[in-house]
Write a protein that holds these residues in place. Structure first.
Motif, PDB file in Angstrom:
ATOM      1  N   GLN A   1       0.848  -1.190   0.000  1.00  0.00           N
ATOM      2  CA  GLN A   1       0.000   0.000   0.000  1.00  0.00           C
ATOM      3  C   GLN A   1       0.885   1.241   0.000  1.00  0.00           C
ATOM      4  N   THR A   2       0.405   2.289  -0.668  1.00  0.00           N
ATOM      5  CA  THR A   2       1.130   3.559  -0.697  1.00  0.00           C
ATOM      6  C   THR A   2       0.141   4.707  -0.516  1.00  0.00           C
ATOM      7  N   ASP A   3       0.472   5.629   0.349  1.00  0.00           N
ATOM      8  CA  ASP A   3      -0.357   6.807   0.575  1.00  0.00           C
ATOM      9  C   ASP A   3      -0.143   7.791  -0.584  1.00  0.00           C
ATOM     10  N   ILE A   4      -1.188   7.981  -1.389  1.00  0.00           N
ATOM     11  CA  ILE A   4      -1.087   8.888  -2.544  1.00  0.00           C
ATOM     12  C   ILE A   4      -2.026  10.089  -2.389  1.00  0.00           C
ATOM     13  N   THR A   5      -2.445  10.374  -1.166  1.00  0.00           N
ATOM     14  CA  THR A   5      -3.411  11.447  -0.912  1.00  0.00           C
ATOM     15  C   THR A   5      -3.005  12.757  -1.568  1.00  0.00           C
ATOM     16  N   GLU A   6      -1.728  13.108  -1.456  1.00  0.00           N
ATOM     17  CA  GLU A   6      -1.268  14.413  -1.941  1.00  0.00           C
ATOM     18  C   GLU A   6      -1.300  14.531  -3.459  1.00  0.00           C
ATOM     19  N   CYS A   7      -1.392  13.383  -4.161  1.00  0.00           N
ATOM     20  CA  CYS A   7      -1.509  13.439  -5.619  1.00  0.00           C
ATOM     21  C   CYS A   7      -2.768  14.189  -6.056  1.00  0.00           C
ATOM     22  N   PHE A   8      -3.745  14.242  -5.185  1.00  0.00           N
ATOM     23  CA  PHE A   8      -5.031  14.845  -5.533  1.00  0.00           C
ATOM     24  C   PHE A   8      -5.164  16.277  -5.013  1.00  0.00           C
TER      25      PHE A   8
ATOM     26  N   ALA B   1      -6.223  13.973 -16.012  1.00  0.00           N
ATOM     27  CA  ALA B   1      -7.525  13.660 -15.416  1.00  0.00           C
ATOM     28  C   ALA B   1      -7.780  12.158 -15.404  1.00  0.00           C
ATOM     29  N   GLY B   2      -7.422  11.488 -16.498  1.00  0.00           N
ATOM     30  CA  GLY B   2      -7.629  10.043 -16.575  1.00  0.00           C
ATOM     31  C   GLY B   2      -6.795   9.275 -15.566  1.00  0.00           C
ATOM     32  N   VAL B   3      -5.533   9.694 -15.405  1.00  0.00           N
ATOM     33  CA  VAL B   3      -4.650   9.037 -14.438  1.00  0.00           C
ATOM     34  C   VAL B   3      -5.182   9.209 -13.020  1.00  0.00           C
ATOM     35  N   LEU B   4      -5.575  10.419 -12.671  1.00  0.00           N
ATOM     36  CA  LEU B   4      -6.089  10.667 -11.323  1.00  0.00           C
ATOM     37  C   LEU B   4      -7.389   9.901 -11.080  1.00  0.00           C
ATOM     38  N   GLU B   5      -8.234   9.829 -12.096  1.00  0.00           N
ATOM     39  CA  GLU B   5      -9.487   9.077 -11.949  1.00  0.00           C
ATOM     40  C   GLU B   5      -9.212   7.593 -11.710  1.00  0.00           C
ATOM     41  N   LEU B   6      -8.277   7.047 -12.469  1.00  0.00           N
ATOM     42  CA  LEU B   6      -7.948   5.628 -12.304  1.00  0.00           C
ATOM     43  C   LEU B   6      -7.297   5.363 -10.956  1.00  0.00           C
ATOM     44  N   LEU B   7      -6.382   6.239 -10.537  1.00  0.00           N
ATOM     45  CA  LEU B   7      -5.727   6.060  -9.241  1.00  0.00           C
ATOM     46  C   LEU B   7      -6.738   6.086  -8.095  1.00  0.00           C
ATOM     47  N   HIS B   8      -7.809   6.841  -8.269  1.00  0.00           N
ATOM     48  CA  HIS B   8      -8.826   6.968  -7.219  1.00  0.00           C
ATOM     49  C   HIS B   8      -9.883   5.861  -7.303  1.00  0.00           C
ATOM     50  N   HIS B   9      -9.903   5.118  -8.386  1.00  0.00           N
ATOM     51  CA  HIS B   9     -10.921   4.096  -8.607  1.00  0.00           C
ATOM     52  C   HIS B   9     -10.785   2.974  -7.577  1.00  0.00           C
ATOM     53  N   PRO B  10     -11.910   2.382  -7.137  1.00  0.00           N
ATOM     54  CA  PRO B  10     -11.849   1.291  -6.152  1.00  0.00           C
ATOM     55  C   PRO B  10     -11.012   0.094  -6.589  1.00  0.00           C
ATOM     56  N   ASP B  11     -10.804  -0.078  -7.893  1.00  0.00           N
ATOM     57  CA  ASP B  11      -9.936  -1.167  -8.354  1.00  0.00           C
ATOM     58  C   ASP B  11      -8.478  -0.934  -7.974  1.00  0.00           C
ATOM     59  N   CYS B  12      -8.138   0.341  -7.677  1.00  0.00           N
ATOM     60  CA  CYS B  12      -6.746   0.683  -7.403  1.00  0.00           C
ATOM     61  C   CYS B  12      -6.515   1.185  -5.976  1.00  0.00           C
TER      62      CYS B  12
ATOM     63  N   VAL C   1      -8.265   2.665  -1.934  1.00  0.00           N
ATOM     64  CA  VAL C   1      -9.344   2.780  -0.957  1.00  0.00           C
ATOM     65  C   VAL C   1      -9.140   4.076  -0.177  1.00  0.00           C
ATOM     66  N   GLU C   2     -10.236   4.624   0.330  1.00  0.00           N
ATOM     67  CA  GLU C   2     -10.153   5.787   1.209  1.00  0.00           C
ATOM     68  C   GLU C   2     -10.268   5.314   2.647  1.00  0.00           C
ATOM     69  N   SER C   3      -9.348   5.756   3.479  1.00  0.00           N
ATOM     70  CA  SER C   3      -9.322   5.329   4.876  1.00  0.00           C
ATOM     71  C   SER C   3      -8.790   6.467   5.736  1.00  0.00           C
ATOM     72  N   ASN C   4      -9.586   6.875   6.729  1.00  0.00           N
ATOM     73  CA  ASN C   4      -9.183   7.941   7.669  1.00  0.00           C
ATOM     74  C   ASN C   4      -8.709   9.198   6.942  1.00  0.00           C
ATOM     75  N   GLY C   5      -9.429   9.545   5.894  1.00  0.00           N
ATOM     76  CA  GLY C   5      -9.094  10.752   5.145  1.00  0.00           C
ATOM     77  C   GLY C   5      -7.919  10.604   4.202  1.00  0.00           C
ATOM     78  N   LYS C   6      -7.393   9.418   4.076  1.00  0.00           N
ATOM     79  CA  LYS C   6      -6.258   9.161   3.196  1.00  0.00           C
ATOM     80  C   LYS C   6      -6.713   8.334   1.987  1.00  0.00           C
ATOM     81  N   ILE C   7      -6.029   8.522   0.866  1.00  0.00           N
ATOM     82  CA  ILE C   7      -6.246   7.687  -0.315  1.00  0.00           C
ATOM     83  C   ILE C   7      -5.067   6.730  -0.412  1.00  0.00           C
ATOM     84  N   ILE C   8      -5.367   5.451  -0.267  1.00  0.00           N
ATOM     85  CA  ILE C   8      -4.325   4.421  -0.184  1.00  0.00           C
ATOM     86  C   ILE C   8      -4.345   3.570  -1.448  1.00  0.00           C
ATOM     87  N   PHE C   9      -3.252   3.637  -2.180  1.00  0.00           N
ATOM     88  CA  PHE C   9      -3.069   2.895  -3.430  1.00  0.00           C
ATOM     89  C   PHE C   9      -2.663   1.468  -3.098  1.00  0.00           C
TER      90      PHE C   9
END
Length: 293
Positions: free
Chosen positions: A222-229, A259-270, A272-280
């Motif tokens: 898992q990697t925290d990618i929250t700041e990418c957004f 836009a496409g990359v950010l959408e895919l990175l945020h997609h549930p296939d890639c 999850v959101e947990s405690n305000g973080k987006i975890i890849f």
């Protein structure tokens, strides 16, 4: 590749900066360490028991953290064993950092070091020109075959350097993991058409085609990618550079690609959101390849 995009690999300073950030935000290194500490000893036991000396090569060793973990594990399990350890790494800064790590790590006096500051291709050429005949008990390639053009030839060469019962360890991302989906969706826009990436699935297919024997071990990460957004966030931009291998991706990518990359990175296939973080979420595999027969 979109004409305005440049490879991150071409800018060594920014690549190393992005790599350092990735190491801070990911669990993949800790998961690899857990594999080395808890599974590798059993995998290697039949090859190591009764030996007083080992020959090892680390291929694409980077700054040496994984190598040192392996060597430290061997020292713990086999305290009387000595080691010849060869390092193959083309980046001079990474070699420097590796040597610094060695100097700061106690208890490595049982190791004899050979530093090969060169690419895998140059190492193979040098090896053949010097007609070297040394054989190795253990060769490892963690996350490095991405940077090799003829992966089959590289695997075959290093297999040929193994002793009887020697082992070659290869670690790569899985193609159906989150990172694999990102690359398969947009990779042809990240890089030139003639530059291809590789996933562990393809390496296993190659080995199957050659009748090769190997075992496979799954490593989830898992990697925290929250700041990418966060628009304009410097560390988020660095992380996007690393994930896409595109220099200054956020600033240079066309709007539709970004836009496409950010959408895919945020997609549930890639992710999850947990405690305000987006975890890849993604995973890799370690395959343990036997000596050529």
């Amino acid at each position: 590749m979109t004409s305005s995009l440049r490879s991150l690999i071409g800018d060594s300073n920014r690549y190393l900066k992005a790599l350092s950030l990735f190491k801070e935000r990911t669990t993949c290194y800790q998961n690899t360490y857990d594999f080395i500490d808890n599974q590798l000893p059993d995998i290697m036991a039949s090859n190591l028991n009764g030996k007083s000396h080992l020959n090892i090569i680390g291929v694409g060793s980077g700054s040496g953290e994984i190598d040192i973990r392996i060597l430290s594990m061997l020292r713990l399990k086999y305290p009387l064993m000595s080691v010849d350890n060869e390092v193959v790494e083309p980046n001079p800064q990474q070699i420097h950092d590796y040597k610094e790590l060695v100097s700061q790590t106690p208890g490595l006096d049982y190791i004899k070091w050979k530093w090969n500051n060169m690419t895998v291709q140059d190492f193979e050429k040098d090896w053949k020109e010097k007609e070297r005949t040394k054989k190795f008990d253990f060769i490892h390639m963690f996350e490095m075959l991405y940077y090799v053009k003829d992966r089959g030839a590289t695997i075959s060469f290093f297999q040929s350097l193994l002793k009887k019962n020697g082992k070659l360890f290869i670690s790569l991302l899985a193609g159906d993991s989150g990172w694999g989906k990102l690359d398969k969706t947009y990779g042809n826009r990240f890089r030139e058409p003639e530059v291809s990436t590789v996933f562990i699935d393809e390496i296993k297919q190659y080995l199957d085609s050659k009748g090769g024997s190997y075992q496979s071990y799954l490593l989830t990460s898992q990697t925290d990618i929250t700041e990418c957004f966060i628009e304009g966030n410097e560390e988020g931009e660095l992380m996007l550079d690393f994930l896409t291998e595109v220099l200054n991706f956020s600033k240079s990518a066309p709007p539709d690609l970004k836009a496409g990359v950010l959408e895919l990175l945020h997609h549930p296939d890639c992710s999850v959101e947990s405690n305000g973080k987006i975890i890849f979420n993604y995973y890799s595999e370690v395959i343990v390849v036997d000596q050529l027969t």
